[in-house]
Motif scaffolding. Sequence first.
Motif, PDB file in Angstrom:
ATOM      1  N   LEU A 242      24.728  39.152  34.268  1.00 57.18           N
ATOM      2  CA  LEU A 242      26.018  38.768  34.831  1.00 57.18           C
ATOM      3  C   LEU A 242      26.441  39.713  35.953  1.00 57.18           C
ATOM      4  CD1 LEU A 242      28.059  37.825  31.618  1.00 57.18           C
ATOM      5  CD2 LEU A 242      27.191  36.262  33.372  1.00 57.18           C
ATOM      6  N   VAL A 243      26.198  41.010  35.750  1.00 52.50           N
ATOM      7  CA  VAL A 243      26.549  41.985  36.788  1.00 52.50           C
ATOM      8  C   VAL A 243      25.722  41.737  38.045  1.00 52.50           C
ATOM      9  CG1 VAL A 243      26.530  44.433  37.403  1.00 52.50           C
ATOM     10  CG2 VAL A 243      27.320  43.727  35.136  1.00 52.50           C
ATOM     11  N   VAL A 244      24.425  41.525  37.874  1.00 53.23           N
ATOM     12  CA  VAL A 244      23.558  41.254  39.027  1.00 53.23           C
ATOM     13  C   VAL A 244      23.963  39.942  39.696  1.00 53.23           C
ATOM     14  CG1 VAL A 244      21.191  40.780  39.764  1.00 53.23           C
ATOM     15  CG2 VAL A 244      21.649  42.623  38.131  1.00 53.23           C
ATOM     16  N   ASP A 245      24.264  38.924  38.896  1.00 54.80           N
ATOM     17  CA  ASP A 245      24.724  37.648  39.459  1.00 54.80           C
ATOM     18  C   ASP A 245      25.925  37.865  40.381  1.00 54.80           C
ATOM     19  OD1 ASP A 245      22.799  36.368  37.974  1.00 54.80           O
ATOM     20  OD2 ASP A 245      24.184  35.513  36.500  1.00 54.80           O
ATOM     21  N   ALA A 246      26.864  38.684  39.919  1.00 54.26           N
ATOM     22  CA  ALA A 246      28.084  38.913  40.688  1.00 54.26           C
ATOM     23  C   ALA A 246      27.787  39.625  42.006  1.00 54.26           C
ATOM     24  CB  ALA A 246      29.076  39.735  39.858  1.00 54.26           C
ATOM     25  N   TYR A 247      26.889  40.607  41.975  1.00 56.28           N
ATOM     26  CA  TYR A 247      26.565  41.340  43.201  1.00 56.28           C
ATOM     27  C   TYR A 247      25.758  40.473  44.162  1.00 56.28           C
ATOM     28  CZ  TYR A 247      28.698  45.767  42.049  1.00 56.28           C
ATOM     29  OH  TYR A 247      29.632  46.752  41.792  1.00 56.28           O
ATOM     30  N   VAL A 248      24.922  39.599  43.653  1.00 51.87           N
ATOM     31  CA  VAL A 248      24.188  38.679  44.524  1.00 51.87           C
ATOM     32  C   VAL A 248      25.152  37.691  45.172  1.00 51.87           C
ATOM     33  CG1 VAL A 248      22.504  36.780  44.534  1.00 51.87           C
ATOM     34  CG2 VAL A 248      21.967  38.937  43.367  1.00 51.87           C
ATOM     35  N   ARG A 249      26.113  37.206  44.400  1.00 49.41           N
ATOM     36  CA  ARG A 249      27.139  36.321  44.970  1.00 49.41           C
ATOM     37  C   ARG A 249      27.936  37.040  46.056  1.00 49.41           C
ATOM     38  NH1 ARG A 249      29.437  32.138  41.366  1.00 49.41           N
ATOM     39  NH2 ARG A 249      31.472  32.811  42.151  1.00 49.41           N
ATOM     40  N   ALA A 250      28.266  38.302  45.800  1.00 46.43           N
ATOM     41  CA  ALA A 250      29.017  39.085  46.786  1.00 46.43           C
ATOM     42  C   ALA A 250      28.189  39.317  48.045  1.00 46.43           C
ATOM     43  CB  ALA A 250      29.433  40.424  46.176  1.00 46.43           C
ATOM     44  N   ALA A 251      26.884  39.537  47.868  1.00 43.69           N
ATOM     45  CA  ALA A 251      26.002  39.722  49.018  1.00 43.69           C
ATOM     46  C   ALA A 251      25.936  38.460  49.865  1.00 43.69           C
ATOM     47  CB  ALA A 251      24.604  40.127  48.546  1.00 43.69           C
ATOM     48  N   ALA A 252      25.864  37.296  49.202  1.00 42.40           N
ATOM     49  CA  ALA A 252      25.804  36.022  49.926  1.00 42.40           C
ATOM     50  C   ALA A 252      27.086  35.777  50.715  1.00 42.40           C
ATOM     51  CB  ALA A 252      25.552  34.884  48.950  1.00 42.40           C
ATOM     52  N   TRP A 253      28.232  36.107  50.124  1.00 37.73           N
ATOM     53  CA  TRP A 253      29.500  35.945  50.848  1.00 37.73           C
ATOM     54  C   TRP A 253      29.534  36.868  52.063  1.00 37.73           C
ATOM     55  CZ3 TRP A 253      33.415  39.124  52.379  1.00 37.73           C
ATOM     56  CH2 TRP A 253      34.588  38.497  52.840  1.00 37.73           C
ATOM     57  N   SER A 254      29.130  38.117  51.880  1.00 42.08           N
ATOM     58  CA  SER A 254      29.172  39.092  52.967  1.00 42.08           C
ATOM     59  C   SER A 254      28.197  38.724  54.085  1.00 42.08           C
ATOM     60  CB  SER A 254      28.827  40.479  52.432  1.00 42.08           C
ATOM     61  OG  SER A 254      29.746  40.892  51.443  1.00 42.08           O
ATOM     62  N   ALA A 255      27.112  38.050  53.736  1.00 39.80           N
ATOM     63  CA  ALA A 255      26.066  37.721  54.708  1.00 39.80           C
ATOM     64  C   ALA A 255      26.422  36.555  55.614  1.00 39.80           C
ATOM     65  CB  ALA A 255      24.758  37.432  53.975  1.00 39.80           C
ATOM     66  N   GLN A 256      27.495  35.847  55.311  1.00 38.04           N
ATOM     67  CA  GLN A 256      27.894  34.707  56.134  1.00 38.04           C
ATOM     68  C   GLN A 256      28.477  35.199  57.460  1.00 38.04           C
ATOM     69  OE1 GLN A 256      27.390  31.572  55.331  1.00 38.04           O
ATOM     70  NE2 GLN A 256      26.906  31.729  53.150  1.00 38.04           N
ATOM     71  N   ASP A 257      28.019  34.633  58.566  1.00 40.36           N
ATOM     72  CA  ASP A 257      28.551  35.022  59.873  1.00 40.36           C
ATOM     73  C   ASP A 257      30.060  34.843  59.948  1.00 40.36           C
ATOM     74  OD1 ASP A 257      26.229  35.908  61.102  1.00 40.36           O
ATOM     75  OD2 ASP A 257      25.656  33.920  61.786  1.00 40.36           O
ATOM     76  N   ALA A 258      30.564  33.802  59.270  1.00 36.46           N
ATOM     77  CA  ALA A 258      31.999  33.518  59.298  1.00 36.46           C
ATOM     78  C   ALA A 258      32.819  34.638  58.655  1.00 36.46           C
ATOM     79  CB  ALA A 258      32.284  32.192  58.594  1.00 36.46           C
ATOM     80  N   ASN A 259      32.176  35.448  57.803  1.00 39.06           N
ATOM     81  CA  ASN A 259      32.898  36.516  57.103  1.00 39.06           C
ATOM     82  C   ASN A 259      32.665  37.892  57.714  1.00 39.06           C
ATOM     83  OD1 ASN A 259      33.892  34.653  55.224  1.00 39.06           O
ATOM     84  ND2 ASN A 259      32.039  34.824  53.976  1.00 39.06           N
ATOM     85  N   ARG A 260      31.964  37.941  58.838  1.00 39.21           N
ATOM     86  CA  ARG A 260      31.609  39.214  59.455  1.00 39.21           C
ATOM     87  C   ARG A 260      32.844  40.077  59.747  1.00 39.21           C
ATOM     88  NH1 ARG A 260      27.285  40.448  63.819  1.00 39.21           N
ATOM     89  NH2 ARG A 260      26.636  38.331  63.282  1.00 39.21           N
ATOM     90  N   ASP A 261      33.851  39.496  60.373  1.00 37.46           N
ATOM     91  CA  ASP A 261      35.042  40.271  60.736  1.00 37.46           C
ATOM     92  C   ASP A 261      35.751  40.800  59.496  1.00 37.46           C
ATOM     93  OD1 ASP A 261      34.502  39.820  63.386  1.00 37.46           O
ATOM     94  OD2 ASP A 261      36.012  38.243  63.641  1.00 37.46           O
TER      95      ASP A 261
END
Length: 361
Positions: A242-261
């Motif tokens: 579950l902890v790894v799932d959460a960090y992978v989800r967070a990585a995917a959100w951060s990796a989106q160009d739309a979320n760069r700023d």
Amino acid sequence: MGAAALIAVVALLAFPFRGGGAASAPKTVTIAGIAYPFEGKQAFNGLTGVVIREGWLKAELAKRGVALAFTPVPTAVGGPLINEGFSGKRIDFASYGDFPAIIAISGGVPLRLVTPVGQGQHSYLVVRNGLAANSIAELKGKRIALHRGRPWELPFSKLLDASGLKQSDFKIVNINPAATPAALASGSIDAAFLLSDGLLLEQKGAGRVIWSTKQAPADWRMRAELFGRGDFVDANPELTQLVVDAYVRAAAWSAQDANRDRVIKDSSRGSMPVEIIARDYANDGIPWRERFSPTFTRDVIAHYRSVADYAFARGLVRNKIDVDALIDQRFVAPALRDARLEGFWSPTTPVQAQASAAKAS
């Protein structure tokens, strides 16, 4: 009070004893991370801040009757304090640097690298105003500030090796980054080796950056990952997933160009101006998405073999590390699959055009 005593005291305050035997089911999952005071609260760095904001992990653990606690760690005592928490079994996971983790493992703490994070962070060599030096070789005999035992000590040592130098060629001053600006301004040091703090010093006119890992091989960049305490990970694979799932989800959100700023803005809270964060990311050839890749590539594993071998060979740790025992690949692949992120990141680290080490020095 000495530095070691201070760390011990802060550790007791930051990581209070939780009690309970090793065989008892955990009532709380505790994650430590670097954090900064911001608007009356502690703002966590990197993916940990995203995990907190999303709330998914807290909700999933609550379904299983398990609480979630995040422990803020000041950057001035980051790695050593986190190692104290792991050693005392007061924390279960932490997002922090490669070299402090290697130090902990060498000291007998059975850590596991459960989630890699991105392509590493840059280090900078800054000289004081009025000093004409333009390379590490020209600083021979000078006073260089280096916070010992922190992740950026490794790239500094590699720079020296590539330049045919050793630490005894300099007067190394062991001070934390917060004390560096005053020391540089007063002339009590001639140079400093830092992370993005080095760019901030230059922006404030306190010094001049003469070298960075942007000029060096990719393996010279320090890495910060999600590590778990080995006994907790083995005893609680479902909670670890579950902890790894959460960090992978967070990585995917951060990796989106739309979320760069938003990522850059959040990274600046209480620590660095937005323009410094943006400059730190700039001109290194790393695609934005790949900065947050949680995949276990050959480059990631090779990096830890390199760090472990290098630290032992140079006497930076007393015991050689078993990297195979450190790398735990059980959790990332299921996390990617369940989040439908298979193929989202490149399976291998992008090859960067790097200057030779000799030229970089």
